[in-house]
Design a protein around this motif. Structure first.
Motif, PDB file in Angstrom:
ATOM      1  N   ALA A 123      -9.409 -34.647  -3.558  1.00  0.00           N
ATOM      2  CA  ALA A 123     -10.857 -34.911  -3.519  1.00  0.00           C
ATOM      3  C   ALA A 123     -11.164 -36.064  -2.567  1.00  0.00           C
ATOM      4  O   ALA A 123     -12.049 -35.949  -1.706  1.00  0.00           O
ATOM      5  N   VAL A 124     -10.411 -37.147  -2.712  1.00  0.00           N
ATOM      6  CA  VAL A 124     -10.671 -38.328  -1.872  1.00  0.00           C
ATOM      7  C   VAL A 124     -10.330 -38.038  -0.418  1.00  0.00           C
ATOM      8  O   VAL A 124     -11.078 -38.427   0.496  1.00  0.00           O
ATOM      9  N   SER A 125      -9.220 -37.314  -0.193  1.00  0.00           N
ATOM     10  CA  SER A 125      -8.845 -36.962   1.184  1.00  0.00           C
ATOM     11  C   SER A 125      -9.928 -36.089   1.800  1.00  0.00           C
ATOM     12  O   SER A 125     -10.308 -36.276   2.967  1.00  0.00           O
ATOM     13  N   GLY A 126     -10.389 -35.102   1.027  1.00  0.00           N
ATOM     14  CA  GLY A 126     -11.441 -34.217   1.530  1.00  0.00           C
ATOM     15  C   GLY A 126     -12.685 -35.005   1.905  1.00  0.00           C
ATOM     16  O   GLY A 126     -13.290 -34.777   2.964  1.00  0.00           O
ATOM     17  N   LEU A 127     -13.054 -35.966   1.053  1.00  0.00           N
ATOM     18  CA  LEU A 127     -14.234 -36.799   1.335  1.00  0.00           C
ATOM     19  C   LEU A 127     -14.037 -37.584   2.633  1.00  0.00           C
ATOM     20  O   LEU A 127     -14.948 -37.676   3.462  1.00  0.00           O
ATOM     21  N   ALA A 128     -12.830 -38.153   2.772  1.00  0.00           N
ATOM     22  CA  ALA A 128     -12.553 -38.951   3.977  1.00  0.00           C
ATOM     23  C   ALA A 128     -12.658 -38.084   5.225  1.00  0.00           C
ATOM     24  O   ALA A 128     -13.231 -38.499   6.243  1.00  0.00           O
ATOM     25  N   VAL A 129     -12.136 -36.859   5.129  1.00  0.00           N
ATOM     26  CA  VAL A 129     -12.195 -35.950   6.285  1.00  0.00           C
ATOM     27  C   VAL A 129     -13.648 -35.598   6.602  1.00  0.00           C
ATOM     28  O   VAL A 129     -14.064 -35.588   7.769  1.00  0.00           O
ATOM     29  N   VAL A 130     -14.426 -35.318   5.560  1.00  0.00           N
ATOM     30  CA  VAL A 130     -15.840 -34.950   5.775  1.00  0.00           C
ATOM     31  C   VAL A 130     -16.577 -36.083   6.484  1.00  0.00           C
ATOM     32  O   VAL A 130     -17.286 -35.865   7.475  1.00  0.00           O
ATOM     33  N   LEU A 149     -14.025 -30.025  -2.447  1.00  0.00           N
ATOM     34  CA  LEU A 149     -14.586 -29.184  -3.515  1.00  0.00           C
ATOM     35  C   LEU A 149     -13.492 -28.725  -4.480  1.00  0.00           C
ATOM     36  O   LEU A 149     -13.654 -28.793  -5.706  1.00  0.00           O
ATOM     37  N   LEU A 150     -12.362 -28.287  -3.910  1.00  0.00           N
ATOM     38  CA  LEU A 150     -11.239 -27.854  -4.760  1.00  0.00           C
ATOM     39  C   LEU A 150     -10.713 -29.026  -5.583  1.00  0.00           C
ATOM     40  O   LEU A 150     -10.439 -28.882  -6.775  1.00  0.00           O
ATOM     41  N   GLY A 151     -10.582 -30.192  -4.915  1.00  0.00           N
ATOM     42  CA  GLY A 151     -10.104 -31.384  -5.622  1.00  0.00           C
ATOM     43  C   GLY A 151     -11.039 -31.767  -6.750  1.00  0.00           C
ATOM     44  O   GLY A 151     -10.603 -32.121  -7.850  1.00  0.00           O
ATOM     45  N   ALA A 152     -12.341 -31.677  -6.477  1.00  0.00           N
ATOM     46  CA  ALA A 152     -13.337 -32.033  -7.503  1.00  0.00           C
ATOM     47  C   ALA A 152     -13.259 -31.060  -8.671  1.00  0.00           C
ATOM     48  O   ALA A 152     -13.277 -31.464  -9.847  1.00  0.00           O
ATOM     49  N   ALA A 153     -13.145 -29.767  -8.335  1.00  0.00           N
ATOM     50  CA  ALA A 153     -13.075 -28.751  -9.397  1.00  0.00           C
ATOM     51  C   ALA A 153     -11.835 -28.969 -10.250  1.00  0.00           C
ATOM     52  O   ALA A 153     -11.895 -28.918 -11.487  1.00  0.00           O
ATOM     53  N   ALA A 154     -10.724 -29.259  -9.581  1.00  0.00           N
ATOM     54  CA  ALA A 154      -9.470 -29.480 -10.319  1.00  0.00           C
ATOM     55  C   ALA A 154      -9.578 -30.732 -11.181  1.00  0.00           C
ATOM     56  O   ALA A 154      -9.108 -30.753 -12.323  1.00  0.00           O
ATOM     57  N   THR A 155     -10.216 -31.768 -10.659  1.00  0.00           N
ATOM     58  CA  THR A 155     -10.375 -33.010 -11.430  1.00  0.00           C
ATOM     59  C   THR A 155     -11.169 -32.769 -12.708  1.00  0.00           C
ATOM     60  O   THR A 155     -10.855 -33.313 -13.770  1.00  0.00           O
ATOM     61  N   ILE A 156     -12.195 -31.926 -12.583  1.00  0.00           N
ATOM     62  CA  ILE A 156     -13.033 -31.649 -13.757  1.00  0.00           C
ATOM     63  C   ILE A 156     -12.281 -30.784 -14.771  1.00  0.00           C
ATOM     64  O   ILE A 156     -12.335 -31.007 -15.977  1.00  0.00           O
ATOM     65  N   VAL A 157     -11.533 -29.800 -14.245  1.00  0.00           N
ATOM     66  CA  VAL A 157     -10.860 -28.834 -15.124  1.00  0.00           C
ATOM     67  C   VAL A 157      -9.643 -29.444 -15.819  1.00  0.00           C
ATOM     68  O   VAL A 157      -9.440 -29.273 -17.022  1.00  0.00           O
ATOM     69  N   ILE A 158      -8.865 -30.183 -15.008  1.00  0.00           N
ATOM     70  CA  ILE A 158      -7.602 -30.712 -15.556  1.00  0.00           C
ATOM     71  C   ILE A 158      -7.864 -31.973 -16.380  1.00  0.00           C
ATOM     72  O   ILE A 158      -8.519 -32.900 -15.906  1.00  0.00           O
TER      73      ILE A 158
END
Lengths: 158, 458
Positions: free
Chosen positions: A27-34, A139-148
């Protein structure tokens, strides 16, 4: 033999990767890339390339976004770095679920806007594609964070 | 709190503060920025730079807001149609215009204020480089093959010393307008200033006043009435004041010239003998980009000619390809009775073929003509709303007319028309294109060419 078994067990434990950490890192990596990609080249106009912010400013001024809801896009897009920073801060302070929600918003927006630009009759540059990819990872990282649920903290994952 | 945790907190706070500051700055820029430049010279400089970079977004951004909206709307529609017809290459983006070269260096300006919002920027010195290579233009394969464009020799790129050119003539002038503190290049003001100065006029001190209507239909009716009354100020006052601002500022020249011509030719006296009234005027309103198109459905006029003949004429649209018409004239006969003559009937797009009977116009050209006539049902007048008032837009109407004409063509029609034009005139289009370097020279007539660069590969 017992010593050998102990070493093997220790090695296995060391190699075990916590999916909760993986999700947050994604999630954090994705945010940094965005955020980084949003400052990169998004659109080429002749020899001139514009970042996402320059692009939204000019298309807003020229009225390409019309008078509908799309008119708000440039105003919301400039909040992407702020929202990403807030999400990272929330991760740091342990508010994982709220952080994930903010990440999902930023990631989803980057994915939609980045992909949307590919369909436009304009030559999109790598910045828009990278932002879309970063958005997907976030988005995937965020979804995984919420689910796991965190294996050790459980309910402490707010 | 551990030192690691404290460090992470500080970093997070810095990120959030930075993001907030960035968002605030950008939002401020979004609300303030209206494009354009801070000074008249900077506006012209920025336009030159955008042209040099083939940056169509930059060019639009430097144009006066009322003009760029018209250009923006038209460009997208035209590119779509011309690509469909094979005139432009598939996948053409609106940004790059290969085959066209423009650059400027060390340009100096002489700025004069024409009125409270218009500046005239004279280009007094510097260098201008121009080049156009047909073989590199983003044209469709059909045109390349049919016109053998790849074999057209690339012209030389020429560089002009503007200072020497100015010494021989008046400096070229670009008009710049100010809106909300920003300066924009205006093509309409530039053309108006060029025309006015050529004719020996200065910009009038008093502009024509806008007089919009409550609806699109009323605006068009008002324009027809103004036309019948030869009221030039009334005609101008019903054009959009944003897009046609130059016409308002320079319009008094046209009003005075028209008044003068009407008085000299006695047109008003002739018109006084002609009674004409519009009895029926019905339109269908169709929303189009930037306004509303008024398509005539039924028009009826009647009146009395200066010779005392009563006349009445009406045209009614039956469908997109057919109209019904009626024209009648009546006059007193020498015997004291009334003689009447009436012509009525219907006319459809297919009837155009009668015109070609016995001619050597190929059937495929006749088909194109038939489709063109069928498009007449889509020809209308575009009205726009500005500050709650409606105006008739000449530029949008003309642009829509061309678009309707293009929409009536099919892929392959352009090639057919080129063949027909060549067969009729005996002139090969390729021969015309070979002279494009001469055209380029004409563009910079008056300029002093200080350097010519041969095309690459020669």
């Amino acid at each position: 033999v017992h010593a050998a078994i102990d070493r093997t067990t220790t090695a296995t434990t060391r190699l075990h990767v916590d999916p909760f950490i993986v999700a947050r890192v994604a999630a954090v990596s994705g945010l940094a890339v965005v955020v980084a990609a949003s400052f990169g080249p998004w659109l080429r106009s002749g020899e001139r390339v514009r970042s996402s912010y320059e692009l939204f400013q000019v298309v807003d001024r020229l009225g390409f976004l019309g008078d509908g809801a799309m008119r708000w896009l440039p105003r919301l897009w400039v909040c992407v770095p702020l929202l990403a920073a807030v999400a990272v801060a929330l991760y740091v302070f342990g508010h994982h679920r709220i952080a994930a929600a903010a990440t999902a918003v930023v990631g989803g927006a980057a994915l939609l806007v980045g992909l949307g630009l590919q369909a436009a009759p304009l030559p999109a540059e790598w910045g828009s594609r990278l932002a879309a990819a970063g958005g997907a990872v976030a988005l995937l990282g965020a979804a995984a964070t919420i689910v796991i649920t965190h294996p050790t903290r459980g309910a402490s994952s707010r | 709190m551990t030192s690691q945790r404290r460090l992470a907190s500080i970093a997070a706070a810095v990120f959030v503060a930075s993001g907030g500051a960035f968002a605030a700055g950008q939002l401020d820029a979004l609300s303030d920025a209206a494009g354009g430049a801070d000074t008249p010279e900077a506006a012209v400089d920025a336009m030159f730079q955008s042209l040099g970079e083939n940056d169509i977004l930059g060019v639009l951004d430097q144009l006066a807001p009322g003009e760029r909206e018209v250009l923006r709307d038209a460009t997208v529609d035209y590119v779509e149609e011309l690509t469909r017809l094979g005139v432009l290459s598939e996948g053409l983006d609106l940004e790059g215009v290969p085959g066209f070269e423009f650059s400027s260096a060390d340009v100096t300006y002489d700025v004069q204020q024409a009125n409270d919002r218009v500046w005239l920027v004279g280009i007094t010195g510097g260098e201008l480089t121009l080049g156009a290579n047909i073989a590199e233009l983003p044209l469709g394969e059909m045109l390349f093959e049919r016109l053998d464009l790849e074999s057209v020799e690339a012209p030389e790129t020429i560089t002009v010393d503007l200072a020497e050119a100015v010494a021989a003539d008046e400096p070229p002038t670009v008009a710049v307008i100010e809106e909300d503190g920003q300066y924009y290049v205006s093509t309409f003001y530039t053309v108006a200033e060029l025309a006015a100065s050529e004719a020996g006029f200065d910009m009038p001190a008093t502009p024509v006043q806008p007089a919009g209507a409550a609806s699109a239909e009323e605006a068009l009716r008002g324009m027809i009435d103004a036309g019948l009354e030869l009221d030039v100020a009334g005609l101008i006052g019903l054009t959009p004041p944003d897009e046609m601002a130059a016409l308002y500022d320079y319009g008094q020249i046209l009003v005075d010239l028209a008044d003068e011509a009407i008085a000299e030719e006695g047109i008003d006296a002739q018109l006084a003998q002609l009674e004409i009234s519009i009895d029926t005027l019905e339109f269908e309103e169709v929303p189009v980009t930037g306004g509303t198109k008024l398509l005539p459905v039924r028009i009826g006029v009647s009146g009395v000619t200066p010779e005392g003949q009563d006349f009445a004429a009406s045209v009614a649209k039956v469908d997109d390809t057919c109209v019904e018409y009626e024209f009648s004239v009546s006059e007193l006969s020498d015997a004291g009775g009334t003689q009447e003559g009436t012509v009525s009937g219907s006319y459809c797009a297919g009837d155009i073929r009668q015109v070609f009977e016995g001619s050597d116009v190929p059937p495929e050209v006749q088909q194109i003509a038939e489709r063109a006539v069928a498009q007449l049902g889509q020809v209308g007048v575009v009205a726009t709303e500005v500050d709650g008032q409606w105006y008739v837009s000449p530029t949008r109407s003309f642009s829509d007319l061309l678009l309707v004409a293009l929409q009536g063509l099919e892929a392959g029609d352009i090639e057919t028309l080129i063949d027909f034009a060549e067969a009729s005139s005996g002139v090969e289009v390729e021969d015309v294109l070979e002279g494009d370097s001469e055209i380029l020279d004409d563009v910079v007539t008056g300029g002093v060419v200080i350097e010519t660069v041969p095309p690459k590969g020669t």
